[in-house]
Design an enzyme around this catalytic site. Sequence first.
Site, mmCIF file in Angstrom:
data_model
loop_
_atom_site.group_PDB
_atom_site.id
_atom_site.type_symbol
_atom_site.label_atom_id
_atom_site.label_comp_id
_atom_site.label_asym_id
_atom_site.label_seq_id
_atom_site.Cartn_x
_atom_site.Cartn_y
_atom_site.Cartn_z
ATOM 1 N N GLU A 77 -4.165 7.165 -5.343
ATOM 2 C CA GLU A 77 -4.364 6.399 -6.578
ATOM 3 C C GLU A 77 -5.681 6.805 -7.218
ATOM 4 O O GLU A 77 -6.668 6.998 -6.491
ATOM 5 C CB GLU A 77 -4.356 4.901 -6.260
ATOM 6 C CG GLU A 77 -2.994 4.446 -5.752
ATOM 7 C CD GLU A 77 -2.938 2.953 -5.414
ATOM 8 O OE1 GLU A 77 -3.923 2.233 -5.680
ATOM 9 O OE2 GLU A 77 -1.903 2.514 -4.901
ATOM 10 N N ARG B 21 0.858 -1.183 0.000
ATOM 11 C CA ARG B 21 0.000 0.000 0.000
ATOM 12 C C ARG B 21 0.895 1.234 0.000
ATOM 13 O O ARG B 21 1.878 1.306 0.758
ATOM 14 C CB ARG B 21 -0.897 0.029 1.242
ATOM 15 C CG ARG B 21 -2.061 -0.960 1.207
ATOM 16 C CD ARG B 21 -3.076 -0.648 0.102
ATOM 17 N NE ARG B 21 -4.215 -1.538 0.080
ATOM 18 C CZ ARG B 21 -4.336 -2.633 -0.683
ATOM 19 N NH1 ARG B 21 -3.363 -2.984 -1.506
ATOM 20 N NH2 ARG B 21 -5.425 -3.368 -0.638
ATOM 21 N N HIS C 111 -1.139 -0.132 -9.870
ATOM 22 C CA HIS C 111 -1.701 -1.054 -8.868
ATOM 23 C C HIS C 111 -2.244 -2.327 -9.561
ATOM 24 O O HIS C 111 -3.459 -2.588 -9.548
ATOM 25 C CB HIS C 111 -2.803 -0.368 -8.044
ATOM 26 C CG HIS C 111 -3.112 -1.095 -6.756
ATOM 27 N ND1 HIS C 111 -3.562 -0.478 -5.623
ATOM 28 C CD2 HIS C 111 -3.050 -2.416 -6.421
ATOM 29 C CE1 HIS C 111 -3.763 -1.352 -4.669
ATOM 30 N NE2 HIS C 111 -3.453 -2.552 -5.132
HETATM 31 C C1 DGY Z 1 -5.742 -6.361 -2.758
HETATM 32 O O1 DGY Z 1 -6.376 -7.388 -3.008
HETATM 33 O O2 DGY Z 1 -5.699 -5.870 -1.629
HETATM 34 C C2 DGY Z 1 -5.064 -5.716 -3.915
HETATM 35 O O3 DGY Z 1 -4.112 -4.791 -3.532
HETATM 36 C C3 DGY Z 1 -6.080 -5.032 -4.791
HETATM 37 O O4 DGY Z 1 -6.561 -3.914 -4.099
#
Ligand code: DGY
Length: 326
Positions: free
Chosen positions: A266, A237, A285
Amino acid sequence: MKPNVVLYKKIPTDQVVRLQHAFNLSQFDGMTADNHREVLAALAQADGMIGASHPIGASLLDAAPQLRAISTISVGYDQFSVPDLTRRGIALMHTPGVLTETTADTIFTLILTSARRVVELAELVKQGKWQHSIGEEYYGTDVNGKTIGILGMGRIGYAVAKRAFLGFGMPVIYYNDVANPQAETLLHAQRRSMDQVLAEADFVCVVLPLLPETEKLIGYAQLRKMKSSAILINGSRGKIVHETELIQALREGVIRAAGLDVFEHEPLPANSPLLTLPNVVALPHIGSATHETRHAMVACAVDNLIAALAGNVTANCVNPTALERH
Ligand code: DGY
């Protein structure tokens, strides 16, 4: 009577059909200012919700007094306040497991791409600037045999370590609140303090969950502890890394490069200074974004919602005690 469910993300048709079979489904392609009124009306009757990529805070939950379960199509659940959900008796389900290997593939892609300057050099070829054998100024750095440092040795951390150790002969060191015996036995991984991992690793991979205690965990002071030849990889993250301080460190050559799949905000704003730095590989991402894995995540989330609304606690429930209130 079938439970009422709000779907707030576009998902494949076969999984919509499963939801329609099990529930009275209100379907939305995201939650926007345009559909806010309709979403609130559906939430007023909702027993369950399923979707992703939208923060679900108190105002939406207040609009859903009957809600018993939320199924997020993600492994991460930083879009929710778990204590608040538990207090309200709402079970939160997520999708661990199905995306582990694909996300580890993405993280390894970032390692290789950053080390070998793939994006920068591929762009040079496309621009017709490859006119003679490339010189030292374009050399990358080896991945094989280098030390990988993993911050967070959970499922995805382990899958990255497996690739590094078995595929690339990389010694593995890691920082985690508890030891990972499987990683230590099978991959000879060594658990260290965070400062030791930062100081010793050639690649520092952030694979921690975003929690109040991990927010902005990596700032300028931590980056200064890394080798100037080291590369930072973030596939977890964005908010775990202090982005402004990372930009400063990259500009000053405090570290060699960064490979990033996640950002503080994002989508990454087009005017982000990160995009002007040649030593940054930035992805949108895509950790789990393959056809197979995204489909498996949705199917898992549908299974999870069916189980939760039937009152069944499964391993994919983040806060099983919430169900005890019903
Ligand atoms: C998750 O599954 O947490 C991925 O980062 C997609 O948001």
